[in-house]
Design a protein around this motif. Structure first.
Motif, PDB file in Angstrom:
ATOM      1  N   VAL A 360       0.844  -1.204   0.000  1.00  0.00           N
ATOM      2  CA  VAL A 360       0.000   0.000   0.000  1.00  0.00           C
ATOM      3  C   VAL A 360       0.878   1.253   0.000  1.00  0.00           C
ATOM      4  N   VAL A 361       1.895   1.243   0.874  1.00  0.00           N
ATOM      5  CA  VAL A 361       2.763   2.423   0.991  1.00  0.00           C
ATOM      6  C   VAL A 361       3.482   2.691  -0.337  1.00  0.00           C
ATOM      7  N   LYS A 362       3.903   1.608  -0.995  1.00  0.00           N
ATOM      8  CA  LYS A 362       4.615   1.753  -2.289  1.00  0.00           C
ATOM      9  C   LYS A 362       3.663   2.288  -3.362  1.00  0.00           C
ATOM     10  N   LEU A 363       2.465   1.699  -3.425  1.00  0.00           N
ATOM     11  CA  LEU A 363       1.494   2.167  -4.420  1.00  0.00           C
ATOM     12  C   LEU A 363       1.180   3.647  -4.208  1.00  0.00           C
ATOM     13  N   ALA A 367       1.956   7.023  -6.550  1.00  0.00           N
ATOM     14  CA  ALA A 367       0.873   7.915  -7.001  1.00  0.00           C
ATOM     15  C   ALA A 367       1.030   9.319  -6.427  1.00  0.00           C
ATOM     16  N   GLY A 368       2.132   9.563  -5.698  1.00  0.00           N
ATOM     17  CA  GLY A 368       2.402  10.908  -5.188  1.00  0.00           C
ATOM     18  C   GLY A 368       1.866  11.181  -3.785  1.00  0.00           C
ATOM     19  N   VAL A 369       1.535  10.116  -3.027  1.00  0.00           N
ATOM     20  CA  VAL A 369       1.064  10.311  -1.653  1.00  0.00           C
ATOM     21  C   VAL A 369       2.032   9.613  -0.704  1.00  0.00           C
ATOM     22  N   LYS A 370       2.699  10.424   0.102  1.00  0.00           N
ATOM     23  CA  LYS A 370       3.713   9.881   0.994  1.00  0.00           C
ATOM     24  C   LYS A 370       3.059   9.428   2.311  1.00  0.00           C
ATOM     25  N   LEU A 371       3.300   8.169   2.666  1.00  0.00           N
ATOM     26  CA  LEU A 371       2.799   7.630   3.935  1.00  0.00           C
ATOM     27  C   LEU A 371       3.988   7.272   4.822  1.00  0.00           C
ATOM     28  N   THR A 372       3.734   7.147   6.145  1.00  0.00           N
ATOM     29  CA  THR A 372       4.777   6.669   7.051  1.00  0.00           C
ATOM     30  C   THR A 372       5.211   5.285   6.567  1.00  0.00           C
ATOM     31  N   PRO A 373       6.517   5.016   6.501  1.00  0.00           N
ATOM     32  CA  PRO A 373       6.947   3.701   5.997  1.00  0.00           C
ATOM     33  C   PRO A 373       6.285   2.554   6.769  1.00  0.00           C
TER      34      PRO A 373
END
Ligand SMILES: Cc1ncc(COP(=O)(O)O)c(C=O)c1O
Length: 424
Positions: A360-363, A367-373
């Motif tokens: 999910v984090v990679k996808l 797509a330009g949305v940074k999530l906590t690793p």
């Protein structure tokens, strides 16, 4: 459609549709960030009266010139603010610099190098260990990792850490010398420890090794979204069990005033404070008192702590609502994850289906949305189920958060379907 009841053909079709949608979104060139729990500019603005509040009057009511050296434990008026946040007597509070994390680091270092209150220094033990309720706060884990303190995962439940496991481990292994606790609106689950949990934690000192310390990081003590939630007072509970030396409490104004230039507090028994003071005395002549005075004046002359926190809540509430609505609308019927509904604090903890968090984090990143690793909420960055993701809604404007969350739920769906179809 429910992921478990859909046929193979339906799943394939569903994945195709979402992949096409995802590809289009990737072309939008988004650049959004819901990683760290930072206050938004709107929240920071609430405290801008700090600037200029002293009007060249740098003296406290007792005549201390805050511009000058001295005062290892901080100004009394600042310690009073810490005492209010932690609900402890002012004599048991040290007001420090801008970061409670720094005070936690000093405290762990103190236990490691010198030992607290005359107890064995942790570095002299064969294998010093900390218990780490998970998912938890990554920076706590970094402190232990840097000092080579082994970390043991403890599952978090609705009432706090799994106390049966905590008690068993503490009793069995005298090398367990600490536990990290974020007792109110825990980072990231939003859990507030129940009265029973706090009571059991207060009794750990009866069975743990004498050098054992509870790191009670009450970072979100006043960060309720609505009606204040009551956290049982750990100091009172330990006093009832004659275990008060086992607790070190921490708080700060980081998410109250200006995150990078607030005041931090540590509170503990006199025996522990003496240990900390001995260490601090070697490091500093005293903390930054001008800013402490600013904070004291801000909360006595301009607003009360509660009134101020209600303003934060009114900014944060719509953002958390946005996150929860996206999750509910997109994922409840599909059964693609579970999440907490916090009543305060800074995070929403989301659990994907097992083995999907990294995907999910990679996808989302692509797509330009940074999530906590993925994994960040676990010691050593290793989430054994690869399913926890911490969402931090506070920083982006509502419109950006809304876009980021629509991308997030799309990525959760895609990763879940690909996992189910064995495409991942
Ligand atoms: C649980 C917890 N403790 C401490 C901190 C950092 O606090 P400070 O800014 O006082 O160092 C944070 C920040 O996110 C946090 O979530």
């Amino acid at each position: 459609m429910h992921i478990e009841s859909a046929t193979q053909e339906q799943l394939i079709e569903w994945e195709k549709e979402l992949s096409a949608h995802y590809k289009k979104i990737c072309q939008h060139g988004l650049n959004l960030d819901i990683t760290r729990g930072k206050p938004s500019a709107e929240q920071l603005n609430l405290s801008d009266k700090l600037d200029g509040i002293l009007s060249s009057d740098y003296r406290t009511a007792d005549g201390t010139d805050t511009r000058n050296y001295g005062g290892l434990v901080g100004l009394n008026c600042a310690r009073e603010l810490g005492a209010e946040m932690l609900q402890v007597p002012v004599e048991e509070v040290i007001a420090g610099g801008n970061s409670s994390l720094t005070l936690m680091y000093y405290a762990v270092l103190n236990g490691y190098l010198f030992g607290f209150a005359g107890n064995t220094a942790w570095r002299e033990l064969k294998a010093p260990k900390f218990l780490c309720p998970v998912p938890g706060y990554d920076r706590h884990f970094t402190i232990c990792e840097q000092l080579g303190i082994e970390m043991i995962n403890i599952p978090m439940g609705a009432n706090g850490p799994d106390m049966d496991t905590v008690e068993k481990l503490v009793q069995e292994d005298s090398d367990i010398i600490g536990i990290w606790c974020v007792p109110k609106f825990s980072n990231p689950t939003g859990t507030t420890y129940s009265k029973e949990t706090v009571g059991r934690i207060a009794q750990l000192g009866l069975v743990a090794s004498p050098g054992f310390r509870i790191f009670w990081d009450n970072a979100y003590s006043v960060h309720d979204f609505g009606h204040p939630i009551n956290l049982t007072n750990i100091r009172t509970a330990t006093l009832e069990n004659d275990t008060a030396d086992c607790v070190l409490q921490f708080a700060s104004t980081s998410k109250v005033t200006h995150a990078g230039s607030g005041v931090a507090f540590v509170s503990a028994s006199q025996a522990n404070l003496n240990s900390l003071k001995a260490q601090m005395q070697a490091m500093t002549i005293g903390p930054e008192k001008v800013n402490q005075l600013r904070h004291s004046r801000f909360f006595t002359e301009y607003t009360s702590l509660n009134e101020h926190m209600r303003k934060h809540a009114s900014i944060l509430r719509p953002k958390f609502k946005c996150v929860l609505e996206h999750l509910h609308n997109a994922l409840t019927d599909a059964a693609m994850g579970t999440w907490e509904k916090p009543e305060g604090g800074y995070f929403v903890s989301f659990n994907t289906l097992p083995g999907c968090a990294k995907a999910v984090v990679k996808l989302a990143a692509d797509a330009g949305v940074k999530l906590t690793p993925a994994g960040a909420t676990f010691p050593y960055g290793e989430d054994p189920e690869d399913n926890n993701i911490r969402i931090a809604p506070s920083f982006p404007p509502l419109e950006e958060l809304d876009t980021a969350m629509s991308v997030f739920v799309l990525c959760v769906k895609l990763a879940s379907l690909r996992k189910k179809l064995d495409m991942a």
